[in-house]
Design an enzyme around this catalytic site. Structure first.
Site, PDB file in Angstrom:
ATOM      1  N   CYS A   1      -3.815  -1.759  -9.002  1.00  0.00           N
ATOM      2  CA  CYS A   1      -4.102  -0.450  -8.409  1.00  0.00           C
ATOM      3  C   CYS A   1      -5.187   0.265  -9.207  1.00  0.00           C
ATOM      4  CB  CYS A   1      -2.838   0.402  -8.374  1.00  0.00           C
ATOM      5  SG  CYS A   1      -3.130   2.061  -7.698  1.00  0.00           S
TER       6      CYS A   1
ATOM      7  N   GLY B   1      -5.069  -5.794   3.869  1.00  0.00           N
ATOM      8  CA  GLY B   1      -4.695  -4.448   3.449  1.00  0.00           C
ATOM      9  C   GLY B   1      -5.171  -3.388   4.414  1.00  0.00           C
TER      10      GLY B   1
ATOM     11  N   HIS C   1      -7.422  -9.610  -5.837  1.00  0.00           N
ATOM     12  CA  HIS C   1      -8.324  -8.777  -5.034  1.00  0.00           C
ATOM     13  C   HIS C   1      -9.730  -8.995  -5.580  1.00  0.00           C
ATOM     14  CE1 HIS C   1      -9.244  -5.043  -2.637  1.00  0.00           C
ATOM     15  NE2 HIS C   1     -10.338  -5.192  -3.353  1.00  0.00           N
TER      16      HIS C   1
ATOM     17  N   GLY D   1      -9.016  -8.945   0.021  1.00  0.00           N
ATOM     18  CA  GLY D   1     -10.252  -8.173  -0.013  1.00  0.00           C
ATOM     19  C   GLY D   1     -11.131  -8.440   1.187  1.00  0.00           C
ATOM     20  N   ASP D   2     -11.293  -7.433   2.044  1.00  0.00           N
ATOM     21  CA  ASP D   2     -12.202  -7.502   3.195  1.00  0.00           C
ATOM     22  C   ASP D   2     -11.802  -8.539   4.233  1.00  0.00           C
ATOM     23  OD1 ASP D   2     -13.593  -5.558   1.877  1.00  0.00           O
ATOM     24  OD2 ASP D   2     -15.270  -6.834   1.278  1.00  0.00           O
TER      25      ASP D   2
ATOM     26  N   MET E   1       0.848  -1.194   0.000  1.00  0.00           N
ATOM     27  CA  MET E   1       0.000   0.000   0.000  1.00  0.00           C
ATOM     28  C   MET E   1       0.880   1.240   0.000  1.00  0.00           C
ATOM     29  SD  MET E   1      -2.976  -1.164   2.708  1.00  0.00           S
ATOM     30  CE  MET E   1      -1.804  -1.991   3.810  1.00  0.00           C
TER      31      MET E   1
END
Length: 341
Positions: free
Chosen positions: A102, A228, A171, A205-206, A18
């Site tokens: 991204c 993330g 992702h 993701g999540d 990130m």
């Protein structure tokens, strides 16, 4: 699970790359709390080729954070391959990751990052060029597709594997979704369960709780999960997850920070955040170390419930010295105690 020559234990949990978040100080702290592998901020290939100091500084790694991956992005095979060689020569990371995921406009809008999902032949060309250019494992991170009508990941995963990558992170959103809505793991599971896929599949993701991490391992069969945004102000999430996924593992939480408070108490967590600031300052410098850290402080769930926290949050985001920032944290500590008592 194994990527190249790197062996991972059961249920590996990775720290996602990130920008302006995963500096070396934060990576080291997440590693201490149980992250199986950490990723750098993404680095622009063109900037590396031009030897831009700010980008070259992002290549700094240390042995305490290994295994570590450095992630780069670009839109032309030649410069990206050249950048990959620079990364290997200067940093010798354990992995080199290609960012095809991204979604932000300044990256994807120019054809790089998730923008490559609109030009699959070029994506594959870049991947082959990088695999041929370096002697360390090359991995890829991407999304389900550009938008709802073009979820291409099942076919794309096979084609990327054919290019020679050693692992694939997916992702569970399209580029059009950005970071909104819920991540869809069904296609991640479909990729993993494809009998033609032989490389490790990492789901992203999540992942916001140990229970969700366990569910994703159990329901979708992924080889690893990547965390993330849930790490913002919460590097101890790796301890929380590993305590559930692998309770037999030895906890290193007491060694991660010097604190006289019980592990996982609010006071202990505030000491962790202070250690994060100090680690980043020591590894970078005071100004940039604070710049990287203060967004974590402002987002940390440890301060949830403090009355009128907005003013404290603004003060954190404006602090420019360690002394100033720590004074704010100590006032916040007292406010947390009043809420929890």
């Amino acid at each position: 699970m194994k990527i190249g020559n790197v062996e991972f234990g059961p249920y590996p949990v990775f720290l996602a790359p990130m920008e302006d978040v995963t500096d070396i100080g934060f990576r080291l702290l997440c590693k201490r709390f149980g992250a199986a592998m950490v990723y750098s901020e993404f680095v622009a290939a063109d900037a590396l080729v031009r030897m831009v100091n700010r980008s070259l500084e992002k290549l700094a790694v240390c042995d305490d954070e290994r295994p570590v991956a450095i992630q780069i992005y670009g839109k032309e095979p030649g410069p990206v391959a050249d950048a990959a060689r620079i990364v290997v020569e200067r940093a010798r990371p354990d992995m080199l990751d290609l960012n095809f995921g991204c979604p932000v406009k300044r990256v994807a809008g120019k054809g790089a990052g998730a923008g490559m999902l609109q030009n699959i032949p070029k994506m594959l060309e870049i991947t082959r060029a990088v695999v041929d250019a370096v002697d360390i494992p090359v991995t890829v991170k991407t999304r389900l597709g550009w938008d709802e009508s073009s979820k291409v990941i099942v076919d794309l995963a096979e084609r990327l594997q054919d290019c020679g990558i050693r692992a694939l992170t997916i992702h569970g959103r399209t580029r059009a979704q950005m970071y909104t809505g819920e991540a869809d793991w069904t296609l991640i599971g479909e990729v993993k369960n494809n009998p033609r896929m032989t490389i490790p599949i990492i789901g992203n993701g999540d992942i916001t709780s140990p229970e969700r991490a366990r569910e994703c391992f159990d329901c979708y069969g992924v080889d690893a999960v990547m965390v993330g945004r849930a790490t913002f102000g919460r590097p101890w999430i790796f301890k929380e997850i590993m305590d559930v996924l692998n309770p037999e593992s030895v906890s290193v939480a007491h060694e991660a920070v010097k604190s006289g408070y019980p592990v996982m108490s609010a006071d202990w967590k505030i000491d962790v955040l202070k250690e994060q600031v100090l680690t980043s300052v020591r590894r970078i410098d005071e100004y940039r170390g604070i710049l990287h850290s203060r967004r974590h402080l402002a987002a940390s769930p440890v301060f949830k419930g403090i009355p009128n926290f907005r003013e404290t949050r603004i003060a954190m985001l404006r602090a420019e010295t360690v002394d100033e920032l720590f004074a704010i944290l100590e006032r916040a500590r007292e406010a947390v105690r009043q809420v929890t008592d």
